[in-house]
Design a protein around this motif. Structure first.
Motif, PDB file in Angstrom:
ATOM      1  N   THR A 176      42.068  34.397  35.765  1.00  0.00           N
ATOM      2  CA  THR A 176      43.135  34.810  36.673  1.00  0.00           C
ATOM      3  C   THR A 176      43.248  33.921  37.919  1.00  0.00           C
ATOM      4  O   THR A 176      44.107  34.145  38.756  1.00  0.00           O
ATOM      5  CB  THR A 176      42.927  36.267  37.117  1.00  0.00           C
ATOM      6  N   GLY A 177      42.383  32.926  38.028  1.00  0.00           N
ATOM      7  CA  GLY A 177      42.479  32.046  39.181  1.00  0.00           C
ATOM      8  C   GLY A 177      41.196  31.247  39.329  1.00  0.00           C
ATOM      9  O   GLY A 177      40.410  31.140  38.390  1.00  0.00           O
ATOM     10  N   VAL A 178      41.018  30.701  40.539  1.00  0.00           N
ATOM     11  CA  VAL A 178      39.788  29.963  40.829  1.00  0.00           C
ATOM     12  C   VAL A 178      38.798  30.961  41.430  1.00  0.00           C
ATOM     13  O   VAL A 178      39.139  31.692  42.357  1.00  0.00           O
ATOM     14  CB  VAL A 178      40.065  28.819  41.825  1.00  0.00           C
ATOM     15  N   PHE A 179      37.607  30.996  40.910  1.00  0.00           N
ATOM     16  CA  PHE A 179      36.596  31.958  41.362  1.00  0.00           C
ATOM     17  C   PHE A 179      35.561  31.278  42.253  1.00  0.00           C
ATOM     18  O   PHE A 179      35.380  30.061  42.200  1.00  0.00           O
ATOM     19  CB  PHE A 179      35.913  32.603  40.147  1.00  0.00           C
ATOM     20  N   THR A 180      34.875  32.110  43.043  1.00  0.00           N
ATOM     21  CA  THR A 180      33.833  31.592  43.938  1.00  0.00           C
ATOM     22  C   THR A 180      32.734  30.880  43.145  1.00  0.00           C
ATOM     23  O   THR A 180      32.121  29.952  43.620  1.00  0.00           O
ATOM     24  CB  THR A 180      33.198  32.738  44.752  1.00  0.00           C
ATOM     25  N   ALA A 189      31.082  37.250  41.223  1.00  0.00           N
ATOM     26  CA  ALA A 189      32.045  36.184  41.538  1.00  0.00           C
ATOM     27  C   ALA A 189      33.409  36.803  41.835  1.00  0.00           C
ATOM     28  O   ALA A 189      33.808  37.765  41.199  1.00  0.00           O
ATOM     29  CB  ALA A 189      32.150  35.218  40.369  1.00  0.00           C
ATOM     30  N   ARG A 190      34.090  36.263  42.837  1.00  0.00           N
ATOM     31  CA  ARG A 190      35.382  36.810  43.243  1.00  0.00           C
ATOM     32  C   ARG A 190      36.473  35.758  43.109  1.00  0.00           C
ATOM     33  O   ARG A 190      36.229  34.575  43.331  1.00  0.00           O
ATOM     34  CB  ARG A 190      35.327  37.234  44.721  1.00  0.00           C
ATOM     35  N   LYS A 191      37.663  36.230  42.829  1.00  0.00           N
ATOM     36  CA  LYS A 191      38.791  35.303  42.779  1.00  0.00           C
ATOM     37  C   LYS A 191      39.217  34.949  44.200  1.00  0.00           C
ATOM     38  O   LYS A 191      39.264  35.822  45.070  1.00  0.00           O
ATOM     39  CB  LYS A 191      39.958  35.954  42.045  1.00  0.00           C
ATOM     40  N   LEU A 192      39.507  33.675  44.430  1.00  0.00           N
ATOM     41  CA  LEU A 192      39.954  33.237  45.750  1.00  0.00           C
ATOM     42  C   LEU A 192      41.481  33.307  45.811  1.00  0.00           C
ATOM     43  O   LEU A 192      42.153  32.942  44.844  1.00  0.00           O
ATOM     44  CB  LEU A 192      39.503  31.793  45.991  1.00  0.00           C
ATOM     45  N   ASN A 193      42.027  33.759  46.956  1.00  0.00           N
ATOM     46  CA  ASN A 193      43.485  33.711  47.124  1.00  0.00           C
ATOM     47  C   ASN A 193      43.950  32.287  47.290  1.00  0.00           C
ATOM     48  O   ASN A 193      45.008  31.909  46.824  1.00  0.00           O
ATOM     49  CB  ASN A 193      43.903  34.492  48.373  1.00  0.00           C
ATOM     50  N   GLY A 237      47.690  34.417  41.345  1.00  0.00           N
ATOM     51  CA  GLY A 237      46.579  33.517  41.072  1.00  0.00           C
ATOM     52  C   GLY A 237      45.976  32.970  42.351  1.00  0.00           C
ATOM     53  O   GLY A 237      45.953  33.639  43.390  1.00  0.00           O
ATOM     54  N   THR A 238      45.448  31.760  42.292  1.00  0.00           N
ATOM     55  CA  THR A 238      44.874  31.086  43.452  1.00  0.00           C
ATOM     56  C   THR A 238      45.777  29.919  43.837  1.00  0.00           C
ATOM     57  O   THR A 238      46.163  29.122  42.983  1.00  0.00           O
ATOM     58  CB  THR A 238      43.479  30.526  43.115  1.00  0.00           C
TER      59      THR A 238
END
Ligand code: ASP
Ligand code: MG
Length: 412
Positions: A176-180, A189-193, A237-238
């Protein structure tokens, strides 16, 4: 009316059903009033399958024929997607790299895009068509087909967005995006805005597979508005951009790690003017990619030089060093395999001293021994025992507060 470039990766086009799903996403964008250029990868794991077919014939296929082979994967997807769009009553045209005007330098298997003649695509767009372009491929001035390196469809998409002056470039993928950090390894791990071009470039180069490093380089150079988002889930997403908003100003924004690192030490080389350059030009001439380098001058006469390589290259590196022993004049080689590299990345390091110190303390508190270190303005990399890697990533993720980022999460 805007212009949007949308790229769909292998998993997102991995079956006929998924290709139809991609067609629907493209149609949504068209119905929003935008013109769309779509870039696609080969279906599922088909590039890997092509590679394995070649290896069933020869251990050393020529790079030219590999490019000829691998470029077929994307050609399957573009035609099927064009059909899926036509079936729904939309005008769409599939284009290979050369038909889309993507020129590259004359280098097989890892070519750089040298020129993009945007008129070829603009013409189709002006006629109201959706242009569907094969990612990962181009053509040389001598009409040789080239590929851009594994994962290179991202680069195609960003290059088209830059050349066509698109309003944005969306990379649709299976996450869903770029993660930490890699959520398969660290559950927190968290998705970055959002993340900056520079941070993303470091992470991509450190092996975070979510984006091809050259795509990020292109996006930075041409200030392309780039997002990474899921092709399956409707979720923001990011954003990858020049500057990241203040409220998200984390000192460290991401963690990368890789295994199969080997440390080699060349001991007691004469400490003269050309020693270092002789050693590393010899390695480079034999295609040995060196990562971290550390020099220890033991006394005025002698020096010890350590460097890290991918473990796959160990036997070859030892051979090259042995063959050149008399010229390089070292006394002995030592090496240590079974190592890993763990890195923290964040633009906040530029203005916050002590980040490296904090990293080392977190690791030493866990009894984790650091064997090598290298830094850039926005990165600190450490080489550790492979057996400490996951633990190191977990404790660093926690210590730099990456588990607490407040973004709307959807559990995949
Ligand atoms: N199909 C190519 C690969 O698997 C290019 C890409 O997907 O970006 O590497
Ligand atoms: Mg990819």
């Amino acid at each position: 009316m805007g212009l949007v470039v949308q790229k769909f990766g292998g998993t997102s086009v991995g079956s006929i059903e998924r290709i139809k799903n991609v067609a629907n996403r493209v149609i949504d964008t068209v119905q929003n009033g935008d013109k769309v250029v779509v870039v696609v990868s080969a279906m599922g794991k088909s590039t890997d399958q092509l590679v394995s077919m070649a290896s069933g014939i020869t251990k050393k296929p020529s790079n030219r024929e590999m490019d000829m082979l691998l470029s077929t994967g994307e050609q399957v997807t573009i035609s099927l997607l064009a059909m899926a769009l036509q079936e729904q009553g939309y005008e769409a045209v599939s284009l290979t790299g050369w038909q889309a005007g993507i020129y590259t330098e004359a280098c097989h298997s890892n070519a750089r895009i040298s020129n993009f003649q945007e008129k070829k695509i603009s013409k189709h767009l002006a006629e109201g068509k959706i242009a569907i372009v094969a990612g990962f491929q181009g053509v040389t001035n001598d009409n040789e087909i080239t590929t851009l390196g594994r994962g290179g469809s991202d680069t195609t998409a960003v290059a088209l967005a830059a050349g066509l002056n698109a309003d944005r470039c969306d990379i649709f993928t299976d996450v869903t995006g770029v993660f930490t950090t890699d959520p398969r390894v660290v559950k927190e791990a968290r998705k970055l805005n959002s993340i900056s071009y520079d941070e993303m470039l470091e992470l991509a180069n450190l092996g975070a597979g979510v984006l091809h490093p050259r795509a990020v380089e292109f996006a930075k150079n041409y200030q392309v508005k780039l997002t990474v988002r899921s092709s399956m889930v409707e979720e923001e997403g990011t954003m990858i951009e020049e500057e990241v908003s203040v409220e998200e100003n984390l000192v460290v924004r991401g963690l990368a790690f890789e295994s199969n690192v080997t440390k080699i030490s060349v001991c007691n080389m004469p400490n003269n003017l050309s020693g270092l350059s002789n050693l590393f030009t010899t390695l480079a001439a034999n295609n040995i990619n060196v990562d971290i380098i550390i020099q220890n001058v033991s006394d005025s006469e002698n020096t010890n030089i350590s460097f890290s390589i991918h473990s796959e290259k160990l036997a070859e590196t030892l051979d090259v060093l042995e063959e050149n022993k008399s010229e390089l004049q070292f006394e002995e080689i030592r090496y240590e395999t079974g190592l890993s590299k763990v890195s923290i990345v964040g633009s906040g390091m530029i203005s916050n001293p002590g980040v490296a110190g904090q990293m080392f303390k977190v690791l030493s508190d866990q009894g984790i021994f650091i064997k090598m270190v290298s830094t850039s303005e926005i990165k600190v990399s450490t080489v550790l025992d492979q057996s400490d890697m996951v633990k190191a990533v977990e404790v660093l993720h926690e210590a730099f507060d990456l588990s607490n980022i407040k973004t709307p999460q959807v559990n995949a």
